[in-house]
Design a protein around this motif. Structure first.
Motif, short mmCIF file in Angstrom:
data_model
loop_
_atom_site.label_atom_id
_atom_site.label_comp_id
_atom_site.label_asym_id
_atom_site.label_seq_id
_atom_site.Cartn_x
_atom_site.Cartn_y
_atom_site.Cartn_z
N HIS A 98 58.60 15.78 67.09
CA HIS A 98 58.79 17.21 67.35
C HIS A 98 57.67 18.06 66.76
O HIS A 98 57.28 17.85 65.60
CB HIS A 98 60.10 17.71 66.72
N TRP A 99 57.20 19.01 67.54
CA TRP A 99 56.37 20.08 67.01
C TRP A 99 57.39 21.03 66.36
O TRP A 99 58.09 21.77 67.05
CB TRP A 99 55.59 20.76 68.12
N GLY A 100 57.53 20.95 65.07
CA GLY A 100 58.64 21.60 64.36
C GLY A 100 58.44 23.09 64.17
O GLY A 100 58.28 23.83 65.13
N LYS A 101 58.43 23.53 62.94
CA LYS A 101 58.35 24.96 62.67
C LYS A 101 56.88 25.38 62.55
O LYS A 101 56.11 24.79 61.79
CB LYS A 101 59.10 25.26 61.38
N THR A 102 56.53 26.43 63.29
CA THR A 102 55.16 26.95 63.25
C THR A 102 55.13 28.24 62.44
O THR A 102 55.94 29.14 62.68
CB THR A 102 54.66 27.17 64.70
N VAL A 103 54.24 28.31 61.48
CA VAL A 103 54.14 29.50 60.62
C VAL A 103 52.66 29.88 60.44
O VAL A 103 51.77 29.04 60.60
CB VAL A 103 54.74 29.25 59.21
N TYR A 104 52.43 31.13 60.10
CA TYR A 104 51.06 31.58 59.84
C TYR A 104 50.73 31.43 58.36
O TYR A 104 51.57 31.70 57.51
CB TYR A 104 50.86 33.02 60.30
N CYS A 105 49.52 30.98 58.09
CA CYS A 105 49.03 30.92 56.71
C CYS A 105 47.77 31.80 56.71
O CYS A 105 46.90 31.65 57.56
CB CYS A 105 48.67 29.48 56.35
N LYS A 106 47.71 32.71 55.75
CA LYS A 106 46.61 33.67 55.77
C LYS A 106 45.25 33.01 55.54
O LYS A 106 44.25 33.36 56.16
CB LYS A 106 46.87 34.72 54.69
N ASP A 107 45.23 32.04 54.66
CA ASP A 107 43.95 31.43 54.32
C ASP A 107 44.16 29.94 54.03
O ASP A 107 44.58 29.56 52.94
CB ASP A 107 43.35 32.13 53.09
N THR A 108 43.84 29.11 55.02
CA THR A 108 44.08 27.67 54.88
C THR A 108 43.07 26.99 53.95
O THR A 108 43.15 25.79 53.72
CB THR A 108 44.03 26.98 56.26
N ARG A 109 42.11 27.76 53.41
CA ARG A 109 41.20 27.18 52.41
C ARG A 109 41.88 27.08 51.06
O ARG A 109 41.43 26.35 50.17
CB ARG A 109 39.95 28.06 52.27
N ASP A 110 42.95 27.84 50.89
CA ASP A 110 43.60 27.93 49.59
C ASP A 110 44.86 27.06 49.59
O ASP A 110 45.85 27.36 50.26
CB ASP A 110 43.96 29.40 49.33
N SER A 111 44.83 25.97 48.81
CA SER A 111 45.94 25.01 48.85
C SER A 111 47.27 25.65 48.41
O SER A 111 48.33 25.24 48.86
CB SER A 111 45.61 23.80 47.98
N LEU A 112 47.21 26.66 47.58
CA LEU A 112 48.45 27.32 47.15
C LEU A 112 49.10 28.03 48.33
O LEU A 112 50.33 28.02 48.49
CB LEU A 112 48.17 28.33 46.03
N LEU A 113 48.27 28.65 49.17
CA LEU A 113 48.82 29.37 50.32
C LEU A 113 49.31 28.38 51.39
O LEU A 113 50.30 28.65 52.08
CB LEU A 113 47.77 30.32 50.91
N VAL A 114 48.65 27.24 51.50
CA VAL A 114 49.11 26.21 52.46
C VAL A 114 50.48 25.69 52.00
O VAL A 114 51.41 25.51 52.79
CB VAL A 114 48.09 25.06 52.58
N ALA A 115 50.61 25.46 50.71
CA ALA A 115 51.89 24.98 50.17
C ALA A 115 52.99 26.01 50.40
O ALA A 115 54.13 25.66 50.73
CB ALA A 115 51.74 24.67 48.68
N GLU A 116 52.65 27.26 50.25
CA GLU A 116 53.64 28.32 50.47
C GLU A 116 54.03 28.35 51.96
O GLU A 116 55.21 28.53 52.31
CB GLU A 116 53.06 29.67 50.02
N ALA A 117 53.06 28.14 52.85
CA ALA A 117 53.36 28.08 54.29
C ALA A 117 54.31 26.91 54.56
O ALA A 117 55.24 27.02 55.37
CB ALA A 117 52.07 27.93 55.09
N GLN A 118 54.09 25.81 53.88
CA GLN A 118 54.95 24.63 54.08
C GLN A 118 56.39 24.93 53.63
O GLN A 118 57.35 24.54 54.28
CB GLN A 118 54.37 23.44 53.30
#
Ligand code: FAD
Length: 475
Positions: free
Chosen positions: A288-308
Protein backbone atom coordinates in the motif's frame (compact mmCIF):
# COMPACT_ATOMS: atom_id res chain seq x y z
CA UNK A 1 8.04 34.70 -0.88
CA UNK A 2 9.84 34.25 -4.18
CA UNK A 3 13.05 32.36 -4.68
CA UNK A 4 15.61 33.56 -7.12
CA UNK A 5 17.59 31.01 -9.12
CA UNK A 6 20.52 31.91 -6.91
CA UNK A 7 18.68 31.02 -3.73
CA UNK A 8 17.89 27.43 -4.67
CA UNK A 9 21.42 26.73 -5.83
CA UNK A 10 22.76 26.21 -2.39
CA UNK A 11 26.41 26.17 -1.56
CA UNK A 12 26.70 23.33 0.89
CA UNK A 13 28.05 24.11 4.30
CA UNK A 14 26.16 27.39 4.53
CA UNK A 15 23.09 26.45 6.56
CA UNK A 16 23.20 22.83 5.39
CA UNK A 17 20.80 20.93 7.63
CA UNK A 18 20.84 23.22 10.58
CA UNK A 19 18.32 25.80 9.39
CA UNK A 20 15.65 24.69 11.84
CA UNK A 21 17.92 24.41 14.90
CA UNK A 22 18.68 27.10 17.46
CA UNK A 23 22.14 28.76 17.60
CA UNK A 24 22.82 27.02 20.94
CA UNK A 25 22.39 23.57 19.38
CA UNK A 26 24.47 24.57 16.38
CA UNK A 27 27.43 25.56 18.52
CA UNK A 28 27.18 22.33 20.52
CA UNK A 29 27.44 20.36 17.29
CA UNK A 30 30.42 22.38 16.17
CA UNK A 31 32.22 21.63 19.44
CA UNK A 32 31.50 17.92 19.10
CA UNK A 33 32.85 17.90 15.54
CA UNK A 34 36.06 19.62 16.66
CA UNK A 35 36.57 17.09 19.46
CA UNK A 36 36.10 14.03 17.28
CA UNK A 37 38.20 15.18 14.34
CA UNK A 38 40.92 12.58 14.98
CA UNK A 39 40.15 9.16 13.55
CA UNK A 40 40.61 6.41 16.06
CA UNK A 41 39.92 3.31 13.99
CA UNK A 42 42.61 2.19 11.54
CA UNK A 43 42.33 3.91 8.19
CA UNK A 44 40.88 1.86 5.33
CA UNK A 45 42.01 2.25 1.73
CA UNK A 46 40.41 1.24 -1.53
CA UNK A 47 40.08 2.33 -5.15
CA UNK A 48 36.41 3.21 -5.02
CA UNK A 49 34.21 3.94 -2.01
CA UNK A 50 30.47 3.86 -2.70
CA UNK A 51 28.25 5.48 -0.10
CA UNK A 52 24.72 4.09 0.00
CA UNK A 53 23.68 0.52 -0.84
CA UNK A 54 20.39 1.34 -2.57
CA UNK A 55 19.26 0.97 -6.20
CA UNK A 56 22.01 3.41 -7.29
CA UNK A 57 24.85 2.30 -5.02
CA UNK A 58 24.74 -1.49 -5.27
CA UNK A 59 25.10 -1.61 -9.09
CA UNK A 60 27.82 1.06 -8.81
CA UNK A 61 29.82 -1.16 -6.43
CA UNK A 62 29.21 -4.30 -8.52
CA UNK A 63 30.31 -2.58 -11.74
CA UNK A 64 33.42 -0.99 -10.21
CA UNK A 65 34.44 -4.35 -8.74
CA UNK A 66 33.74 -6.23 -11.98
CA UNK A 67 36.09 -3.80 -13.71
CA UNK A 68 38.94 -4.53 -11.34
CA UNK A 69 38.62 -1.89 -8.59
CA UNK A 70 38.87 -2.67 -4.88
CA UNK A 71 35.56 -1.36 -3.57
CA UNK A 72 34.20 -0.50 -0.15
CA UNK A 73 30.42 -0.19 -0.11
CA UNK A 74 29.23 1.77 2.92
CA UNK A 75 25.65 1.71 4.19
CA UNK A 76 24.25 3.34 7.31
CA UNK A 77 21.44 0.78 7.69
CA UNK A 78 22.19 -2.70 8.95
CA UNK A 79 21.13 -4.18 5.62
CA UNK A 80 21.78 -3.16 2.03
CA UNK A 81 18.86 -2.30 -0.28
CA UNK A 82 17.87 1.33 0.25
CA UNK A 83 14.25 2.35 -0.41
CA UNK A 84 12.88 -1.12 -1.31
CA UNK A 85 14.18 -2.53 1.97
CA UNK A 86 13.86 0.24 4.54
CA UNK A 87 10.94 2.22 3.03
CA UNK A 88 9.06 -0.77 1.53
CA UNK A 89 9.19 0.76 -1.96
CA UNK A 90 9.20 -2.74 -3.42
CA UNK A 91 7.25 -2.01 -6.59
CA UNK A 92 9.18 -1.27 -9.76
CA UNK A 93 8.36 1.52 -12.18
CA UNK A 94 10.09 2.65 -15.34
CA UNK A 95 12.95 1.15 -17.21
CA UNK A 96 14.73 -0.24 -19.03
CA UNK A 97 15.40 -3.14 -16.68
CA UNK A 98 18.84 -4.17 -17.83
CA UNK A 99 22.25 -5.14 -16.41
CA UNK A 100 22.52 -5.66 -12.65
CA UNK A 101 18.91 -4.59 -12.15
CA UNK A 102 17.65 -7.20 -14.58
CA UNK A 103 19.70 -9.90 -12.84
CA UNK A 104 18.28 -8.85 -9.46
CA UNK A 105 14.70 -8.90 -10.69
CA UNK A 106 15.21 -12.28 -12.33
CA UNK A 107 16.36 -13.73 -9.01
CA UNK A 108 13.49 -12.11 -7.15
CA UNK A 109 11.11 -13.46 -9.74
CA UNK A 110 12.55 -16.98 -9.71
CA UNK A 111 12.85 -17.44 -5.96
CA UNK A 112 10.67 -14.90 -4.16
CA UNK A 113 7.40 -14.53 -6.05
CA UNK A 114 4.60 -14.10 -3.56
CA UNK A 115 1.65 -16.47 -3.49
CA UNK A 116 1.52 -17.61 -7.07
CA UNK A 117 3.36 -18.47 -10.20
CA UNK A 118 6.44 -16.54 -11.09
CA UNK A 119 5.65 -13.93 -13.66
CA UNK A 120 7.52 -14.69 -16.88
CA UNK A 121 7.73 -11.12 -18.04
CA UNK A 122 8.41 -8.11 -15.96
CA UNK A 123 8.49 -5.41 -18.53
CA UNK A 124 11.24 -4.23 -20.78
CA UNK A 125 10.90 -0.54 -21.39
CA UNK A 126 8.88 -0.13 -18.22
CA UNK A 127 5.94 1.24 -20.12
CA UNK A 128 4.12 -1.97 -20.89
CA UNK A 129 2.12 -1.98 -17.66
CA UNK A 130 3.69 -5.18 -16.38
CA UNK A 131 4.88 -4.79 -12.85
CA UNK A 132 5.47 -6.87 -9.82
CA UNK A 133 6.60 -6.56 -6.22
CA UNK A 134 8.48 -8.63 -3.68
CA UNK A 135 8.98 -8.61 0.10
CA UNK A 136 11.59 -6.14 1.43
CA UNK A 137 13.72 -8.82 3.10
CA UNK A 138 13.85 -10.78 -0.16
CA UNK A 139 15.39 -7.76 -1.89
CA UNK A 140 18.00 -7.60 0.86
CA UNK A 141 18.80 -11.30 0.49
CA UNK A 142 19.24 -11.15 -3.28
CA UNK A 143 21.38 -8.02 -2.95
CA UNK A 144 23.55 -9.64 -0.24
CA UNK A 145 24.09 -12.62 -2.56
CA UNK A 146 25.11 -10.41 -5.49
CA UNK A 147 27.59 -8.50 -3.31
CA UNK A 148 29.01 -11.66 -1.73
CA UNK A 149 29.68 -13.13 -5.19
CA UNK A 150 31.94 -10.18 -5.99
CA UNK A 151 35.29 -10.70 -4.25
CA UNK A 152 36.44 -7.12 -4.82
CA UNK A 153 33.70 -5.63 -2.61
CA UNK A 154 33.87 -5.09 1.14
CA UNK A 155 30.40 -4.28 2.46
CA UNK A 156 30.26 -2.17 5.60
CA UNK A 157 26.73 -1.91 6.97
CA UNK A 158 25.79 -0.01 10.15
CA UNK A 159 28.31 2.62 9.01
CA UNK A 160 26.90 6.15 8.60
CA UNK A 161 29.16 8.50 6.67
CA UNK A 162 29.40 11.65 8.77
CA UNK A 163 32.15 13.57 6.98
CA UNK A 164 34.22 13.70 3.80
CA UNK A 165 37.98 13.87 3.35
CA UNK A 166 38.55 16.88 1.10
CA UNK A 167 41.52 19.00 0.10
CA UNK A 168 41.33 22.16 -1.96
CA UNK A 169 43.19 23.36 -5.02
CA UNK A 170 42.16 26.74 -6.40
CA UNK A 171 38.39 26.65 -6.67
CA UNK A 172 38.43 22.84 -6.76
CA UNK A 173 37.33 20.50 -3.96
CA UNK A 174 39.31 17.28 -4.22
CA UNK A 175 37.42 14.45 -2.56
CA UNK A 176 39.70 11.74 -1.18
CA UNK A 177 37.26 9.61 0.75
CA UNK A 178 34.80 9.63 3.62
CA UNK A 179 34.58 9.22 7.38
CA UNK A 180 32.23 6.78 9.01
CA UNK A 181 31.06 6.75 12.62
CA UNK A 182 31.65 3.58 14.64
CA UNK A 183 30.89 3.31 18.29
CA UNK A 184 31.15 7.06 18.79
CA UNK A 185 34.50 7.26 16.97
CA UNK A 186 35.50 8.05 13.43
CA UNK A 187 37.12 5.87 10.79
CA UNK A 188 38.62 7.19 7.56
CA UNK A 189 38.10 5.43 4.25
CA UNK A 190 40.47 6.77 1.60
CA UNK A 191 39.70 6.18 -2.06
CA UNK A 192 40.73 7.40 -5.50
CA UNK A 193 37.05 7.82 -6.36
CA UNK A 194 34.10 8.41 -4.04
CA UNK A 195 30.58 7.74 -5.31
CA UNK A 196 27.67 9.47 -3.59
CA UNK A 197 24.68 7.13 -3.89
CA UNK A 198 22.95 8.24 -0.70
CA UNK A 199 19.67 9.30 -2.30
CA UNK A 200 20.06 12.53 -0.30
CA UNK A 201 23.32 13.88 -1.76
CA UNK A 202 24.68 14.34 1.74
CA UNK A 203 28.20 13.23 0.79
CA UNK A 204 28.44 15.76 -2.03
CA UNK A 205 26.93 18.42 0.22
CA UNK A 206 29.49 17.71 2.96
CA UNK A 207 32.23 17.90 0.33
CA UNK A 208 31.11 21.44 -0.52
CA UNK A 209 29.26 20.77 -3.79
CA UNK A 210 26.62 23.17 -4.99
CA UNK A 211 23.15 21.65 -5.02
CA UNK A 212 19.53 22.29 -5.98
CA UNK A 213 16.62 21.78 -3.62
CA UNK A 214 12.88 22.18 -4.18
CA UNK A 215 10.81 23.70 -6.97
CA UNK A 216 12.42 25.88 -9.55
CA UNK A 217 10.49 28.27 -11.79
CA UNK A 218 9.83 27.07 -15.34
CA UNK A 219 11.92 29.93 -16.67
CA UNK A 220 14.98 28.93 -14.63
CA UNK A 221 15.78 26.13 -17.05
CA UNK A 222 13.46 27.07 -19.93
CA UNK A 223 11.02 24.26 -19.10
CA UNK A 224 7.41 23.82 -20.26
CA UNK A 225 6.20 22.15 -17.07
CA UNK A 226 6.30 23.61 -13.60
CA UNK A 227 5.44 26.76 -11.74
CA UNK A 228 5.93 30.40 -12.67
CA UNK A 229 7.67 31.47 -9.47
CA UNK A 230 9.98 29.09 -7.64
CA UNK A 231 8.72 28.23 -4.16
CA UNK A 232 11.34 25.74 -2.99
CA UNK A 233 8.67 23.09 -2.22
CA UNK A 234 9.45 19.41 -2.39
CA UNK A 235 7.28 16.38 -3.07
CA UNK A 236 5.45 14.82 -0.12
CA UNK A 237 6.67 11.74 1.73
CA UNK A 238 4.68 8.50 1.99
CA UNK A 239 4.72 5.88 4.72
CA UNK A 240 4.31 2.57 2.87
CA UNK A 241 2.87 -0.59 4.40
CA UNK A 242 2.08 -4.19 3.58
CA UNK A 243 -1.08 -6.03 4.63
CA UNK A 244 -1.53 -9.73 4.89
CA UNK A 245 -4.74 -11.76 5.23
CA UNK A 246 -4.75 -13.68 8.50
CA UNK A 247 -8.44 -14.58 8.81
CA UNK A 248 -9.66 -17.11 6.26
CA UNK A 249 -11.85 -15.59 3.53
CA UNK A 250 -11.18 -12.05 4.75
CA UNK A 251 -11.60 -9.44 2.01
CA UNK A 252 -9.44 -6.34 1.95
CA UNK A 253 -11.77 -3.52 3.12
CA UNK A 254 -10.75 -1.14 0.34
CA UNK A 255 -14.12 0.61 0.36
CA UNK A 256 -13.67 1.59 4.00
CA UNK A 257 -10.00 2.52 3.93
CA UNK A 258 -9.10 6.15 3.43
CA UNK A 259 -6.49 7.22 0.90
CA UNK A 260 -4.39 4.07 0.76
CA UNK A 261 -4.13 2.64 -2.73
CA UNK A 262 -2.80 -0.86 -2.91
CA UNK A 263 -1.53 -3.48 -5.25
CA UNK A 264 -1.64 -7.23 -4.85
CA UNK A 265 1.09 -9.52 -5.98
CA UNK A 266 0.32 -10.52 -9.58
CA UNK A 267 0.31 -6.74 -10.17
CA UNK A 268 -3.37 -5.94 -9.97
CA UNK A 269 -4.29 -2.56 -8.59
CA UNK A 270 -6.84 -2.94 -5.85
CA UNK A 271 -9.98 -0.83 -5.93
CA UNK A 272 -13.32 -1.13 -4.16
CA UNK A 273 -14.95 -2.26 -7.40
CA UNK A 274 -12.55 -5.20 -7.63
CA UNK A 275 -14.12 -7.02 -4.67
CA UNK A 276 -15.17 -10.16 -6.54
CA UNK A 277 -11.87 -10.38 -8.36
CA UNK A 278 -10.10 -9.89 -5.05
CA UNK A 279 -11.80 -12.90 -3.51
CA UNK A 280 -10.90 -15.07 -6.50
CA UNK A 281 -7.28 -13.94 -6.62
CA UNK A 282 -5.67 -15.29 -3.60
CA UNK A 283 -2.21 -14.12 -2.75
CA UNK A 284 -3.89 -12.19 0.09
CA UNK A 285 -0.92 -9.89 0.51
CA UNK A 286 -0.97 -6.25 -0.56
CA UNK A 287 1.49 -3.39 -0.87
CA UNK A 288 0.00 0.00 0.00
CA UNK A 289 0.96 3.56 -0.71
CA UNK A 290 -0.01 4.48 2.86
CA UNK A 291 -0.19 7.90 4.43
CA UNK A 292 1.23 10.83 2.46
CA UNK A 293 2.41 13.89 4.40
CA UNK A 294 4.40 17.02 3.65
CA UNK A 295 7.82 17.56 5.21
CA UNK A 296 9.13 21.09 5.00
CA UNK A 297 12.77 20.17 4.67
CA UNK A 298 13.80 16.59 3.93
CA UNK A 299 17.48 17.50 4.49
CA UNK A 300 16.77 17.68 8.20
CA UNK A 301 16.43 14.23 9.79
CA UNK A 302 14.48 15.65 12.73
CA UNK A 303 11.81 17.01 10.40
CA UNK A 304 11.69 13.72 8.46
CA UNK A 305 11.17 11.86 11.74
CA UNK A 306 8.40 14.26 12.68
CA UNK A 307 6.76 13.66 9.27
CA UNK A 308 6.94 9.93 9.96
CA UNK A 309 5.22 10.39 13.33
CA UNK A 310 2.45 12.38 11.66
CA UNK A 311 2.03 9.73 8.96
CA UNK A 312 1.83 6.96 11.54
CA UNK A 313 -0.80 8.90 13.43
CA UNK A 314 -2.70 9.39 10.18
CA UNK A 315 -2.71 5.64 9.55
CA UNK A 316 -4.32 4.70 12.88
CA UNK A 317 -7.88 4.56 11.56
CA UNK A 318 -6.97 2.43 8.56
CA UNK A 319 -4.93 0.07 10.72
CA UNK A 320 -7.95 -0.52 12.94
CA UNK A 321 -10.23 -1.12 9.95
CA UNK A 322 -7.72 -3.60 8.55
CA UNK A 323 -7.25 -5.47 11.81
CA UNK A 324 -11.01 -5.79 12.27
CA UNK A 325 -11.32 -7.11 8.71
CA UNK A 326 -8.78 -9.86 9.42
CA UNK A 327 -5.52 -8.39 8.12
CA UNK A 328 -2.12 -8.02 9.74
CA UNK A 329 -0.23 -4.83 8.91
CA UNK A 330 3.50 -4.31 8.43
CA UNK A 331 4.48 -0.65 8.38
CA UNK A 332 7.81 0.35 6.80
CA UNK A 333 10.57 1.22 9.29
CA UNK A 334 11.27 4.49 7.46
CA UNK A 335 8.95 6.96 5.76
CA UNK A 336 9.52 7.14 2.00
CA UNK A 337 11.24 10.41 1.05
CA UNK A 338 10.87 11.20 -2.65
CA UNK A 339 13.03 14.25 -2.97
CA UNK A 340 16.09 15.67 -1.25
CA UNK A 341 19.12 17.33 -2.89
CA UNK A 342 20.00 17.29 -6.59
CA UNK A 343 23.69 17.98 -6.99
CA UNK A 344 24.66 20.53 -9.60
CA UNK A 345 26.80 18.88 -12.23
CA UNK A 346 28.55 19.73 -15.46
CA UNK A 347 25.19 19.33 -17.19
CA UNK A 348 21.72 19.90 -15.73
CA UNK A 349 19.27 17.51 -17.35
CA UNK A 350 15.97 19.28 -18.08
CA UNK A 351 12.36 18.49 -18.86
CA UNK A 352 12.93 19.41 -22.51
CA UNK A 353 15.81 16.91 -22.78
CA UNK A 354 13.43 14.20 -21.60
CA UNK A 355 10.35 15.31 -23.55
CA UNK A 356 12.45 15.44 -26.72
CA UNK A 357 14.06 12.06 -26.01
CA UNK A 358 17.53 13.59 -26.34
CA UNK A 359 20.32 11.04 -26.67
CA UNK A 360 23.43 12.95 -25.60
CA UNK A 361 26.83 12.12 -27.12
CA UNK A 362 28.06 11.18 -23.64
CA UNK A 363 25.00 9.03 -22.87
CA UNK A 364 25.78 6.48 -20.16
CA UNK A 365 22.30 5.16 -19.38
CA UNK A 366 18.98 4.59 -21.09
CA UNK A 367 15.88 5.77 -19.27
CA UNK A 368 12.13 5.89 -19.64
CA UNK A 369 9.37 6.93 -17.25
CA UNK A 370 6.76 9.68 -17.26
CA UNK A 371 6.99 12.91 -15.25
CA UNK A 372 5.70 11.95 -11.81
CA UNK A 373 5.84 14.98 -9.53
CA UNK A 374 3.64 14.23 -6.53
CA UNK A 375 1.66 17.31 -5.55
CA UNK A 376 1.87 18.95 -9.01
CA UNK A 377 -0.83 18.73 -11.70
CA UNK A 378 0.72 18.10 -15.11
CA UNK A 379 -1.16 18.03 -18.39
CA UNK A 380 -1.52 14.36 -19.45
CA UNK A 381 0.04 15.04 -22.85
CA UNK A 382 3.06 16.79 -21.36
CA UNK A 383 3.51 14.01 -18.78
CA UNK A 384 4.57 11.48 -21.40
CA UNK A 385 8.28 10.89 -21.88
CA UNK A 386 9.91 8.93 -24.72
CA UNK A 387 13.10 6.95 -24.08
CA UNK A 388 15.93 9.36 -23.33
CA UNK A 389 19.62 9.25 -22.41
CA UNK A 390 21.43 10.24 -19.22
CA UNK A 391 24.65 12.17 -19.98
CA UNK A 392 27.85 11.39 -18.08
CA UNK A 393 28.27 15.11 -17.34
CA UNK A 394 25.22 14.93 -15.02
CA UNK A 395 27.19 12.56 -12.77
CA UNK A 396 30.12 14.97 -12.32
CA UNK A 397 29.62 17.71 -9.71
CA UNK A 398 30.94 21.12 -10.72
CA UNK A 399 34.24 22.31 -9.23
CA UNK A 400 34.91 18.90 -7.73
CA UNK A 401 37.42 16.15 -8.39
CA UNK A 402 37.31 12.53 -7.24
CA UNK A 403 33.52 12.41 -6.78
CA UNK A 404 30.76 10.87 -8.91
CA UNK A 405 27.00 10.88 -8.39
CA UNK A 406 24.76 7.82 -8.69
CA UNK A 407 21.03 7.19 -8.31
CA UNK A 408 18.43 9.93 -8.07
CA UNK A 409 20.72 12.75 -6.86
CA UNK A 410 22.30 13.41 -10.26
CA UNK A 411 22.26 16.86 -11.82
CA UNK A 412 18.73 17.40 -13.09
CA UNK A 413 15.88 19.82 -12.67
CA UNK A 414 13.09 18.84 -10.33
CA UNK A 415 10.84 17.90 -13.26
CA UNK A 416 13.50 15.72 -14.90
CA UNK A 417 14.28 14.16 -11.51
CA UNK A 418 10.63 13.09 -11.15
CA UNK A 419 11.18 10.71 -14.07
CA UNK A 420 14.70 9.44 -13.45
CA UNK A 421 14.20 8.77 -9.72
CA UNK A 422 12.61 5.33 -10.31
CA UNK A 423 14.65 2.29 -9.40
CA UNK A 424 15.65 0.76 -12.75
CA UNK A 425 16.92 4.14 -13.96
CA UNK A 426 18.80 4.76 -10.68
CA UNK A 427 20.38 1.34 -11.14
CA UNK A 428 21.44 2.02 -14.74
CA UNK A 429 23.01 5.30 -13.64
CA UNK A 430 24.75 3.51 -10.76
CA UNK A 431 26.20 0.85 -13.04
CA UNK A 432 27.61 3.56 -15.29
CA UNK A 433 29.07 5.50 -12.33
CA UNK A 434 30.81 2.37 -10.99
CA UNK A 435 32.24 1.51 -14.41
CA UNK A 436 33.44 5.09 -14.92
CA UNK A 437 35.10 5.09 -11.49
CA UNK A 438 36.94 1.85 -12.30
CA UNK A 439 38.17 3.24 -15.65
CA UNK A 440 39.38 6.35 -13.89
CA UNK A 441 41.34 4.19 -11.42
CA UNK A 442 42.66 1.86 -14.11
CA UNK A 443 44.04 4.66 -16.31
CA UNK A 444 44.75 7.10 -13.46
CA UNK A 445 42.92 9.84 -15.36
CA UNK A 446 40.51 11.18 -12.77
CA UNK A 447 36.78 10.88 -13.39
CA UNK A 448 36.58 13.88 -15.71
CA UNK A 449 39.08 12.60 -18.27
CA UNK A 450 38.07 9.01 -18.84
CA UNK A 451 37.55 7.87 -22.41
CA UNK A 452 33.79 8.21 -22.81
CA UNK A 453 33.76 5.88 -25.83
CA UNK A 454 35.43 3.16 -23.77
CA UNK A 455 32.88 3.67 -21.00
CA UNK A 456 30.01 3.38 -23.49
CA UNK A 457 31.54 0.28 -25.12
CA UNK A 458 31.95 -1.35 -21.71
CA UNK A 459 28.33 -0.63 -20.76
CA UNK A 460 27.13 -1.82 -24.14
CA UNK A 461 29.03 -5.09 -23.76
CA UNK A 462 27.30 -5.58 -20.41
CA UNK A 463 23.84 -5.15 -21.93
CA UNK A 464 23.12 -1.71 -20.48
CA UNK A 465 21.90 -0.38 -23.82
CA UNK A 466 19.79 -3.43 -24.73
CA UNK A 467 16.58 -2.10 -23.22
CA UNK A 468 15.21 -0.23 -26.18
CA UNK A 469 16.53 -2.46 -28.93
CA UNK A 470 13.76 -4.12 -30.86
CA UNK A 471 14.91 -7.70 -30.27
CA UNK A 472 11.44 -8.97 -29.42
CA UNK A 473 12.90 -10.73 -26.39
CA UNK A 474 11.45 -10.41 -22.94
CA UNK A 475 13.70 -8.92 -20.29
C1 FAD B 1 7.17 6.69 -1.24
C2 FAD B 1 7.97 6.36 -2.45
C3 FAD B 1 7.40 5.62 -3.47
C4 FAD B 1 8.14 5.29 -4.59
N1 FAD B 1 7.59 4.48 -5.54
C5 FAD B 1 8.38 3.94 -6.48
C6 FAD B 1 7.88 2.89 -7.31
O1 FAD B 1 6.72 2.49 -7.21
N2 FAD B 1 8.74 2.35 -8.21
C7 FAD B 1 10.04 2.77 -8.35
O2 FAD B 1 10.77 2.22 -9.17
N3 FAD B 1 10.53 3.78 -7.59
C8 FAD B 1 9.74 4.35 -6.65
N4 FAD B 1 10.23 5.33 -5.82
C9 FAD B 1 11.56 5.93 -6.10
C10 FAD B 1 12.74 5.09 -5.69
O3 FAD B 1 12.44 4.16 -4.68
C11 FAD B 1 13.92 5.96 -5.20
O4 FAD B 1 14.01 7.15 -5.92
C12 FAD B 1 15.20 5.14 -5.36
O5 FAD B 1 15.19 4.12 -4.38
C13 FAD B 1 16.44 5.98 -5.23
O6 FAD B 1 17.57 5.14 -5.23
P1 FAD B 1 18.95 5.66 -4.62
O7 FAD B 1 19.90 4.52 -4.64
O8 FAD B 1 19.32 6.92 -5.30
O9 FAD B 1 18.58 6.07 -3.10
P2 FAD B 1 18.04 5.19 -1.90
O10 FAD B 1 17.11 4.10 -2.34
O11 FAD B 1 17.49 6.17 -0.92
O12 FAD B 1 19.34 4.51 -1.29
C14 FAD B 1 20.31 5.29 -0.63
C15 FAD B 1 21.03 4.48 0.43
O13 FAD B 1 22.05 5.29 1.01
C16 FAD B 1 22.06 5.10 2.41
N5 FAD B 1 22.63 6.30 3.04
C17 FAD B 1 22.10 7.55 3.06
N6 FAD B 1 22.90 8.39 3.74
C18 FAD B 1 23.96 7.67 4.15
C19 FAD B 1 25.13 7.99 4.91
N7 FAD B 1 25.37 9.22 5.36
N8 FAD B 1 26.03 6.99 5.17
C20 FAD B 1 25.81 5.72 4.71
N9 FAD B 1 24.71 5.37 3.99
C21 FAD B 1 23.81 6.33 3.71
C22 FAD B 1 20.59 4.89 2.75
O14 FAD B 1 20.45 4.22 4.00
C23 FAD B 1 20.12 4.05 1.58
O15 FAD B 1 20.29 2.67 1.81
C24 FAD B 1 9.49 5.73 -4.70
C25 FAD B 1 10.07 6.47 -3.68
C26 FAD B 1 9.33 6.79 -2.56
C27 FAD B 1 9.99 7.53 -1.46
Amino acid sequence: MSFSRRSFLIKAGAGLAFGALSPAILSAQDTKKAKSIISTHPKLQCDVVVVGAGPGGVPAALAAARNGSKVILVEEDNMPGGAPVDMYVTYICGGPRVGAFQRMVKKLNDFHTIGGEACDTFGNAGQDGKNHWWMPGDYAQVIYQAIAAEKNITLLCGAPVVDTIVTHKGNRNIVQGVRIMRNGELQDIEASVTIDATGTGIVAAMAGCEYMFGSEAKSDFNEEIGIEVADGKIQPCTLMFITQRIKRHAVLPVDKMKGSSGVEDQYDWVRAADKEAMIKRDAGIYLHWGKTVYCKDTRDSLLVAEAQRKALEGLEENMQILHEAGYATHIAPKIGVREVRRIKGEYVLTQRDLSNGVQHDDKIADASYYFDVWGMKIDEKLKRVPPYGIPYRSLIPVNTEGLLLAGRIISATRIAHSSLRVQPICSNIGEAAGTAAALSVMYKTGVRSIDIKELQANLNANGLFNGFRKTGSKS
